[in-house]
Design a protein around this motif. Sequence first.
Motif, PDB file in Angstrom:
ATOM      1  N   ARG A 155      -3.485   0.443  -3.337  1.00  0.00           N
ATOM      2  CA  ARG A 155      -2.850  -0.870  -3.226  1.00  0.00           C
ATOM      3  C   ARG A 155      -2.211  -1.198  -4.570  1.00  0.00           C
ATOM      4  O   ARG A 155      -2.822  -1.023  -5.633  1.00  0.00           O
ATOM      5  CB  ARG A 155      -3.869  -1.946  -2.856  1.00  0.00           C
TER       6      ARG A 155
ATOM      7  N   LEU B 218      -7.980   2.688  -2.324  1.00  0.00           N
ATOM      8  CA  LEU B 218      -8.527   1.958  -1.162  1.00  0.00           C
ATOM      9  C   LEU B 218      -9.845   2.542  -0.699  1.00  0.00           C
ATOM     10  O   LEU B 218     -10.539   1.928   0.126  1.00  0.00           O
ATOM     11  CB  LEU B 218      -7.510   1.985  -0.017  1.00  0.00           C
TER      12      LEU B 218
ATOM     13  N   CYS C 299       0.851  -1.178   0.000  1.00  0.00           N
ATOM     14  CA  CYS C 299       0.000   0.000   0.000  1.00  0.00           C
ATOM     15  C   CYS C 299       0.890   1.232   0.000  1.00  0.00           C
ATOM     16  O   CYS C 299       1.957   1.236   0.635  1.00  0.00           O
ATOM     17  CB  CYS C 299      -0.920   0.024   1.217  1.00  0.00           C
TER      18      CYS C 299
ATOM     19  N   CYS D 274      -0.862  -0.849   5.212  1.00  0.00           N
ATOM     20  CA  CYS D 274      -2.205  -0.930   4.639  1.00  0.00           C
ATOM     21  C   CYS D 274      -3.291  -0.651   5.668  1.00  0.00           C
ATOM     22  O   CYS D 274      -4.411  -0.272   5.308  1.00  0.00           O
ATOM     23  CB  CYS D 274      -2.426  -2.309   4.012  1.00  0.00           C
TER      24      CYS D 274
END
Length: 248
Positions: A213, A247, A188, A205
């Motif tokens: 990502r 995300l 990420c 992340c």
Amino acid sequence: MATPPPPQQGAGGPYSPHAPHHPYGPPAQPGAQPYGAYGAHPRPGRYGCILCGAWPAAPATVRGHQGLIVLMRFLSLRGPFCRDCGLATYRRMSSDTLWQGWWSPLSFFVTPVTLLMNLGPRAAFRRLAPPAGGHRPPLDPGRPMWRRVPVLLFLVPLLLLFLAIPALVVIGAVVGDDTPHPLTSGQCVRNKGDWTDQKLVVTDCGSPAAEYRVRRPTAATGPCASGDYLARPEYSPDGTLNCLTPLR
């Protein structure tokens, strides 16, 4: 009638050169110390401090240096010195050298050598007992070197320079550099720049700062999906454009 001879007083008479003659008192006994107006020197034939006459005294040479832009002056004062006079001389000449000894090109190298050479006399003075029997009071050693203004003016910039090196290392480690590093699938990242000048930083992340990502397009995963962004080739080891899936 003959006149009798006068009585004899020793083999050579009272004024004979062989007769004992002590107009100032009896002779000194073997092992007795001589005396004078300021007491007896414990080691006859040895001189006391050159500045105050006290003993014990150590033979030593204290040095100083002055840089004069294009010229230099080499200073020295040779002993013997008692403990107090020696320390006073060492501290005065060394502290003067610390602020007077740098002002010529060669003095930059001579000054440290001069200061190191004075450490030997300093150690010899500190081993001496307190001075006694001088014809005048010994010099006051004054404040130690580390409490004198010239030393502080010299040590503060040196300390700052010493601390600056690890500080720069820490800042570099915290801030990092902006050189692109290859990304791997599943990482990420967040973009600190804009899309024309990407600055992708790997981020946890689970962190709220994570924005995308990384996904590497392959035959199995297929091309980038609609809405994905593309990372610049610098972020891939072989130049393939990685997909950046938002995300949120």
